[in-house]
Motif scaffolding. Structure first.
Motif, PDB file in Angstrom:
ATOM      1  N   GLU A  31      -6.526 -11.622  45.074  1.00  0.00           N
ATOM      2  CA  GLU A  31      -7.768 -12.380  45.202  1.00  0.00           C
ATOM      3  C   GLU A  31      -7.522 -13.876  44.988  1.00  0.00           C
ATOM      4  O   GLU A  31      -8.248 -14.708  45.536  1.00  0.00           O
ATOM      5  CB  GLU A  31      -8.801 -11.877  44.204  1.00  0.00           C
ATOM      6  CG  GLU A  31      -9.240 -10.446  44.466  1.00  0.00           C
ATOM      7  CD  GLU A  31     -10.290  -9.975  43.481  1.00  0.00           C
ATOM      8  OE1 GLU A  31     -10.665 -10.777  42.581  1.00  0.00           O
ATOM      9  OE2 GLU A  31     -10.741  -8.832  43.591  1.00  0.00           O
ATOM     10  N   GLU A  32      -6.486 -14.203  44.188  1.00  0.00           N
ATOM     11  CA  GLU A  32      -6.207 -15.609  43.895  1.00  0.00           C
ATOM     12  C   GLU A  32      -5.040 -16.161  44.704  1.00  0.00           C
ATOM     13  O   GLU A  32      -5.016 -17.354  45.034  1.00  0.00           O
ATOM     14  CB  GLU A  32      -5.904 -15.776  42.401  1.00  0.00           C
ATOM     15  CG  GLU A  32      -5.646 -17.218  41.991  1.00  0.00           C
ATOM     16  CD  GLU A  32      -5.397 -17.392  40.498  1.00  0.00           C
ATOM     17  OE1 GLU A  32      -5.194 -18.537  40.049  1.00  0.00           O
ATOM     18  OE2 GLU A  32      -5.413 -16.362  39.779  1.00  0.00           O
ATOM     19  N   PHE A  33      -4.079 -15.301  45.055  1.00  0.00           N
ATOM     20  CA  PHE A  33      -2.848 -15.783  45.680  1.00  0.00           C
ATOM     21  C   PHE A  33      -2.574 -15.068  47.002  1.00  0.00           C
ATOM     22  O   PHE A  33      -2.767 -13.855  47.123  1.00  0.00           O
ATOM     23  CB  PHE A  33      -1.651 -15.560  44.751  1.00  0.00           C
ATOM     24  CG  PHE A  33      -1.759 -16.272  43.432  1.00  0.00           C
ATOM     25  CD1 PHE A  33      -1.541 -17.638  43.333  1.00  0.00           C
ATOM     26  CD2 PHE A  33      -2.103 -15.579  42.277  1.00  0.00           C
ATOM     27  CE1 PHE A  33      -1.642 -18.306  42.126  1.00  0.00           C
ATOM     28  CE2 PHE A  33      -2.209 -16.227  41.054  1.00  0.00           C
ATOM     29  CZ  PHE A  33      -1.981 -17.599  40.972  1.00  0.00           C
ATOM     30  N   ASP A  34      -2.112 -15.851  47.964  1.00  0.00           N
ATOM     31  CA  ASP A  34      -1.602 -15.320  49.234  1.00  0.00           C
ATOM     32  C   ASP A  34      -0.079 -15.505  49.183  1.00  0.00           C
ATOM     33  O   ASP A  34       0.411 -16.634  49.184  1.00  0.00           O
ATOM     34  CB  ASP A  34      -2.208 -16.099  50.400  1.00  0.00           C
ATOM     35  CG  ASP A  34      -1.798 -15.531  51.756  1.00  0.00           C
ATOM     36  OD1 ASP A  34      -1.069 -14.520  51.786  1.00  0.00           O
ATOM     37  OD2 ASP A  34      -2.191 -16.126  52.779  1.00  0.00           O
ATOM     38  N   VAL A  35       0.669 -14.388  49.117  1.00  0.00           N
ATOM     39  CA  VAL A  35       2.109 -14.442  48.863  1.00  0.00           C
ATOM     40  C   VAL A  35       2.893 -14.031  50.102  1.00  0.00           C
ATOM     41  O   VAL A  35       2.583 -13.015  50.744  1.00  0.00           O
ATOM     42  CB  VAL A  35       2.491 -13.515  47.687  1.00  0.00           C
ATOM     43  CG1 VAL A  35       3.994 -13.573  47.428  1.00  0.00           C
ATOM     44  CG2 VAL A  35       1.727 -13.904  46.428  1.00  0.00           C
ATOM     45  N   ARG A  36       3.906 -14.829  50.433  1.00  0.00           N
ATOM     46  CA  ARG A  36       4.880 -14.459  51.458  1.00  0.00           C
ATOM     47  C   ARG A  36       6.275 -14.589  50.863  1.00  0.00           C
ATOM     48  O   ARG A  36       6.515 -15.429  49.998  1.00  0.00           O
ATOM     49  CB  ARG A  36       4.758 -15.353  52.689  1.00  0.00           C
ATOM     50  CG  ARG A  36       3.463 -15.169  53.468  1.00  0.00           C
ATOM     51  CD  ARG A  36       3.503 -15.914  54.799  1.00  0.00           C
ATOM     52  NE  ARG A  36       2.244 -15.781  55.509  1.00  0.00           N
ATOM     53  CZ  ARG A  36       2.028 -16.283  56.715  1.00  0.00           C
ATOM     54  NH1 ARG A  36       2.995 -16.948  57.354  1.00  0.00           N
ATOM     55  NH2 ARG A  36       0.858 -16.136  57.300  1.00  0.00           N
ATOM     56  N   VAL A  37       7.198 -13.778  51.378  1.00  0.00           N
ATOM     57  CA  VAL A  37       8.572 -13.791  50.903  1.00  0.00           C
ATOM     58  C   VAL A  37       9.492 -14.090  52.076  1.00  0.00           C
ATOM     59  O   VAL A  37       9.349 -13.494  53.151  1.00  0.00           O
ATOM     60  CB  VAL A  37       8.965 -12.444  50.251  1.00  0.00           C
ATOM     61  CG1 VAL A  37      10.445 -12.434  49.875  1.00  0.00           C
ATOM     62  CG2 VAL A  37       8.104 -12.183  49.010  1.00  0.00           C
ATOM     63  N   VAL A  38      10.432 -15.006  51.862  1.00  0.00           N
ATOM     64  CA  VAL A  38      11.441 -15.328  52.866  1.00  0.00           C
ATOM     65  C   VAL A  38      12.821 -15.125  52.258  1.00  0.00           C
ATOM     66  O   VAL A  38      13.108 -15.644  51.173  1.00  0.00           O
ATOM     67  CB  VAL A  38      11.304 -16.781  53.367  1.00  0.00           C
ATOM     68  CG1 VAL A  38      12.464 -17.141  54.284  1.00  0.00           C
ATOM     69  CG2 VAL A  38       9.973 -16.966  54.092  1.00  0.00           C
ATOM     70  N   ALA A  39      13.663 -14.341  52.934  1.00  0.00           N
ATOM     71  CA  ALA A  39      15.062 -14.154  52.537  1.00  0.00           C
ATOM     72  C   ALA A  39      15.933 -14.953  53.498  1.00  0.00           C
ATOM     73  O   ALA A  39      15.817 -14.807  54.714  1.00  0.00           O
ATOM     74  CB  ALA A  39      15.439 -12.679  52.574  1.00  0.00           C
TER      75      ALA A  39
END
Length: 367
Positions: A31-39
């Motif tokens: 609800e507070e954070f939009d998270v993406r991960v890049v390797a």
């Protein structure tokens, strides 16, 4: 509007930093954070875990130490998605992230350092110093790590410490007897164990020597080595040369190394440097006393004569001595184990770790 967090790491292999990143990404409030991960280089087992949690993962396919194409790909991701915070982990990602993001106010740059990086070469330390102006905050997973980077001229105002998080395990699904049968251990075996990468830093050869020493006091000693790495072949050769192949068991990588804790009475770690050892934390969470090297990060975990013992780096005799004390005293082992569980529960939980990073993200955005 949600805060956009881009988590950047070299790989998503099954290792300590990758695990902590995955726990953080999965634990932050959607609800507070939009998270993406890049390797940068490749995915790995944790890429699947993240995908199962509905977290977007991108792999850039870095091929060289300095890969202009990867820099370009990362720059495009940042330009198009416009994250509020770029949070990188480990040297390659910390370098690429700061090079691409530049000196602007956005995104805010947080770098995570996970070890007392005495292994770094001069050029790497030089690069770290050059990139300090592009760093809003540097997070160490122990005070020892923060102290190391303070010595590398990172100012106090940019340093923070957030401990790794670990959950107390569910009740084991296998019994000690089940594991003894699976591993072919005799009923009278006394079992010590190590979990980690078989690399020079871990000094696993010291542990093998300790087996040789303690066998005079504990003739039924057995040593489980759970993990793999570049030192495995020479360690297997050492076991043959000292005629300890029946005592030293190489189990290789395992997707759930904690399943072996019901068989382990004492956990060993001999490293000459660490960040904050996940394997020590996992042993403590399972109620297993620890005999570890007396280095600053281990002092932040192991409470001597309460949850285990610390011995000087390379002190195989001391390790044998304290291991023998623990093996001879069932009540002390149990008391140390319960104290270890309480310490992990009270100071090193996953919710505490996630909450600390969420607070840090809010803090850096107000600067």
């Amino acid at each position: 509007m949600k805060t956009k967090i881009l988590l950047l790491i070299p790989t998503l292999d099954r290792s300590g930093a990758e695990k902590q990143l995955t726990l953080l990404a999965s634990g932050l409030s959607s609800e507070e954070f939009d998270v993406r991960v890049v390797a940068l280089t490749r995915g790995g087992p944790y890429a699947e875990t993240l995908a199962e949690q509905g977290i977007d993962v991108q792999v850039l396919g870095k091929r060289f130490k300095f890969d202009p194409l990867t820099l370009s790909r990362l720059r495009r991701i940042i330009r198009e998605w416009q994250p509020d915070i770029l949070h990188s982990w480990l040297f390659a990602a910390n370098t690429y992230g700061r090079l691409v993001a530049g000196k602007g106010k956005t995104p805010k740059i947080i770098v995570s350092e996970r070890c007392v990086d005495s292994w770094k070469s001069r050029w790497q330390l030089w690069f770290d110093k050059k990139l300090i102006p592009r760093t809003h905050l540097l997070v160490g997973n122990s005070h020892s790590v923060a102290d190391f980077y303070r010595q590398q001229e990172v100012p106090d105002r940019k340093l923070r410490v957030i401990y790794n998080g670990i959950d107390l395990p569910m009740p084991p699904t296998v019994t000690r007897a089940n594991l003894f049968e699976e591993l072919g251990l005799p009923e009278e075996a006394r079992v010590v164990g190590f979990i980690g990468r078989l690399a020079p830093q871990k000094r696993v050869r010291d542990l093998a020597w300790t087996v040789e020493l303690i066998s005079n006091l504990q003739p039924h000693i057995h040593f489980l080595i759970i993990g793999d790495g570049p030192d495995r072949q020479q360690l297997e050769t050492f076991a043959r040369e000292t005629q300890n192949t029946d005592r030293i068991h190489f189990l290789g990588h395992h997707p759930d190394p904690a399943r072996f804790f019901p068989a382990i009475e004492v956990f060993w770690l001999a490293s000459d440097f660490e960040g904050l050892s996940n394997s020590i934390m996992e042993a403590m969470a399972a109620g297993v006393p620890v005999v570890a090297s007396d280095i600053p990060p281990n002092r932040e975990l192991v409470v001597p004569q309460k949850t285990g013992y610390l011995v000087p780096v390379g002190d195989n005799v001391g390790r044998a001595k304290y291991t023998n004390i623990l093996l001879e005293d069932k009540e002390q082992r149990a008391a140390f184990g319960q104290a270890a569980i309480a310490r992990i529960r009270d100071q090193f939980s996953i919710p505490s770790m996630v909450a600390a990073y969420a607070k840090l993200y809010r803090e850096v955005l107000t600067d």
